[in-house]
Write a protein that holds these residues in place. Sequence first.
Motif, PDB file in Angstrom:
ATOM      1  N   VAL B  51     -13.480  90.590  32.102  1.00 50.46           N
ATOM      2  CA  VAL B  51     -14.426  89.486  32.262  1.00 50.46           C
ATOM      3  C   VAL B  51     -15.367  89.816  33.415  1.00 50.46           C
ATOM      4  CG1 VAL B  51     -12.799  88.147  33.677  1.00 50.46           C
ATOM      5  CG2 VAL B  51     -14.617  86.976  32.484  1.00 50.46           C
ATOM      6  N   ALA B  52     -16.669  89.542  33.217  1.00 48.87           N
ATOM      7  CA  ALA B  52     -17.671  89.805  34.256  1.00 48.87           C
ATOM      8  C   ALA B  52     -18.414  88.508  34.546  1.00 48.87           C
ATOM      9  CB  ALA B  52     -18.657  90.881  33.798  1.00 48.87           C
ATOM     10  N   GLY B  53     -18.687  88.262  35.811  1.00 48.20           N
ATOM     11  CA  GLY B  53     -19.385  87.033  36.195  1.00 48.20           C
ATOM     12  C   GLY B  53     -20.406  87.287  37.291  1.00 48.20           C
ATOM     13  N   ARG B  76     -17.783  93.626  42.971  1.00 45.68           N
ATOM     14  CA  ARG B  76     -16.343  93.786  43.133  1.00 45.68           C
ATOM     15  C   ARG B  76     -15.703  94.016  41.774  1.00 45.68           C
ATOM     16  NH1 ARG B  76     -12.036  90.380  42.207  1.00 45.68           N
ATOM     17  NH2 ARG B  76     -10.215  90.568  43.559  1.00 45.68           N
ATOM     18  N   MET B  79      -8.619  95.236  39.185  1.00 42.43           N
ATOM     19  CA  MET B  79      -7.698  95.195  38.051  1.00 42.43           C
ATOM     20  C   MET B  79      -6.605  94.179  38.318  1.00 42.43           C
ATOM     21  SD  MET B  79      -7.158  99.147  37.065  1.00 42.43           S
ATOM     22  CE  MET B  79      -6.904  99.153  35.332  1.00 42.43           C
ATOM     23  N   SER B  80      -6.218  93.445  37.286  1.00 46.37           N
ATOM     24  CA  SER B  80      -5.156  92.467  37.466  1.00 46.37           C
ATOM     25  C   SER B  80      -3.817  93.196  37.609  1.00 46.37           C
ATOM     26  CB  SER B  80      -5.099  91.509  36.275  1.00 46.37           C
ATOM     27  OG  SER B  80      -4.435  92.112  35.187  1.00 46.37           O
ATOM     28  N   TYR B 125     -19.010  90.189  39.734  1.00 41.06           N
ATOM     29  CA  TYR B 125     -17.554  90.360  39.722  1.00 41.06           C
ATOM     30  C   TYR B 125     -17.094  90.885  38.372  1.00 41.06           C
ATOM     31  CZ  TYR B 125     -17.987  87.407  43.822  1.00 41.06           C
ATOM     32  OH  TYR B 125     -18.347  86.903  45.037  1.00 41.06           O
ATOM     33  N   ASP B 127     -13.538  91.694  36.510  1.00 38.36           N
ATOM     34  CA  ASP B 127     -12.078  91.617  36.575  1.00 38.36           C
ATOM     35  C   ASP B 127     -11.464  92.160  35.295  1.00 38.36           C
ATOM     36  OD1 ASP B 127     -11.101  90.313  39.114  1.00 38.36           O
ATOM     37  OD2 ASP B 127     -12.781  89.020  38.572  1.00 38.36           O
ATOM     38  N   LEU B 129      -8.589  92.410  32.985  1.00 36.48           N
ATOM     39  CA  LEU B 129      -7.383  91.629  32.710  1.00 36.48           C
ATOM     40  C   LEU B 129      -6.344  92.490  31.999  1.00 36.48           C
ATOM     41  CD1 LEU B 129      -9.170  88.384  31.457  1.00 36.48           C
ATOM     42  CD2 LEU B 129      -8.470  88.978  33.789  1.00 36.48           C
TER      43      LEU B 129
END
Lengths: 201, 246, 260
Positions: B51-53, B76, B79-80, B125, B127, B129
Amino acid sequence: MQKIVVPGEKVVNTPVRIENTISDKNGTYACVIGFFDDARKILIPLEGVWQPRSGDTVIGIVEEDKGTMLIININAPYKGLALTKFLEADITTGDTIAATVKDLEKGGSVMLLKPTKLQGGKLISVSPSKIPRIIGSGNSMVKQISDGTGTKIIIGLNGIIWLSGGKMDIATSAILKIQEEAHTSGLTDRIKKMVSNTKVQ
Amino acid sequence: MSGSEKPELIINGKRLDGRMPNQLRDIKIETGVIKNAVGSAYIEWGRNKIVAGVYGPKEALPKHVQDPEKAIIKCRYAMSPFSGVEDHSRSGPNRRSTEISKVTREVFENVVLLEQFPGGEIDLYIDVLQSDGGTRAAGITAAAVALASSGIPMSDIPFAVSVGKVGNQLIMDMDKIEDNYSDADMPVAISPRTGEILLLQMDGNLTKSEVSAGLSMIKEAGETISKIQREALKAPYEKILERYKE
Amino acid sequence: MKIRTITEDYIRDLLAQDTREDGRGLLDYRPISIKTNAIPNAEGSAQVTMGNTKVLAGIKIVVGSPMPDKPNEGNLITSAELLPIASEHFETGPPSPEAIELSRVIDRGIRASGMIDTKALFIEEEKVWDLFIDVYTLNYDGNLFDAGTLAAVAALSTCRMPRYEDKKVVREGNIGMLKVGNPITSCTFAKIADQIILDPDSNEEEFMSSRLTIANDENLVRAMQKGISGAFSPKEIESMIDITFDKSKELRKLVGNLKE
């Protein structure tokens, strides 16, 4: 012909100057997601960031009272500033105000003129790119909502709208519907249906 | 890694997951998944889920990081802890994620029209997942869509993908197991409008002609990826247009 | 910075009329949805949306060492992250006190409920399973406590249990499910202008004077956490416990439906 275009997509085969585009020797390209009107050669952004221009009406919230100057959050990358010596006496931290942009200063702050306090009511936040559609040509859209619901509406070009009185929930729904469907035709009629017969007796 | 012997990665011209050497994994992109962000995108790229925001532009703080001529980008990539099949990884930045954040930021410094927001800051951002190889490329591809969906002006929507090598065979878009045993990996990001290379990394061993061949493969795959990016951006608006079609 | 469009006065006016910004009653939850196995790489996972709040819980089960004082028990380790992607108010960096409080409250409820039997996580001498619960906040719109607990419990309830065979971990193929006891859920209340509301959103959290989270199973209160500087009377707390036993039925039903 109107079509949705995204950044990098060619809109004209020659380099021409159109707002929200860039060009090189091979053509002109969209630089925001938007609706391109081939006949009128304009690109209407579907999303976007408000860029302050002299004369714009904005709505903001006073963040800090520095004595000679008010610092105002105007929902933008820049802070709004207003000199206190020209103010109505009673504006202070936490107040919601409407004001007019004088100019964008070098240091990255926006000088504001004639701030007036907005009492009560509520604020809603919309994408600044949808504001022209919410206003409508010659204020037609906002007037239609205001007349239909009995709600007083002040629109900030920075994407903040102040509502007060009347059927505020219906006025809010109408504005959010325009935001979602700004790129469709027949919107004026749909909004008319939504707000008619709702007037406070 | 697992410590076991190197598996045969290409059998009868086909890869372990059945793909041809030049074949991409399936890619799906959806916008508007993070309501608080000004732009966002969720990408499923094979088994990768990212996911990118985007937040901003806002005033760059602290003041000393401000550039009076243009906006800055902060990026940023992370990785989860549950993203991998085997281990649980500690969250927080490490050397790998810090480097990826930097090269990703540099891709977007090239295409975002930063001079329109002097003194501003745009936060990006990414992330991861779930991960299955090629997360930096998939992350850049998603972030490009997230940025474009926010209406922040850009000269183009870049895409990224990686080419690898197994034996003497170049293969497109390696998954985790291929990446673990490959002879080379070359992630690349490109601006499709100009063909310019905005990110280039490589490790392993490649000849000059393999580099050229790899770049051609990436350019070709880019047509598919760009199309998916553009369609994802337009889909929500087209859905509403469809609603009122006579 | 984005303007906060909702003012305290506006929220108070609405509460005085027994309603809220989104039209729900004072003791109503927002719509809740749960998607399990969202992350197949994790042994268990669940994405929960509660209105605009979106959280993802992932479970990893790996081989670890027992704590010296509990040589026959596995380890349960819960963490929560307030990712900066989830809100412009969350920052990059080490976990904030808010993130640590969130992870500890979720952990306490799960631990106190006995949902996970750590003795069953024993493998052999010096070897146990470490069960990691990670709660990832993807979009913040209030009440991360209930959404986070629900996501963690939903992930645990649908979690695969790896086997340890010939000194190797087997994660695929013929493996069973993690054994879990009665699920725990939590109900979080906020107090604004002497009114008590359930499931506060981010605007309501901004203006609440105090907050209470009650975690319970069918019969018992299992954990509580009061937050923010305001106070509650004993009477208010008793009434919130009653409401919790009533409202948690809806939440337990959502978790119960996952297993079928």
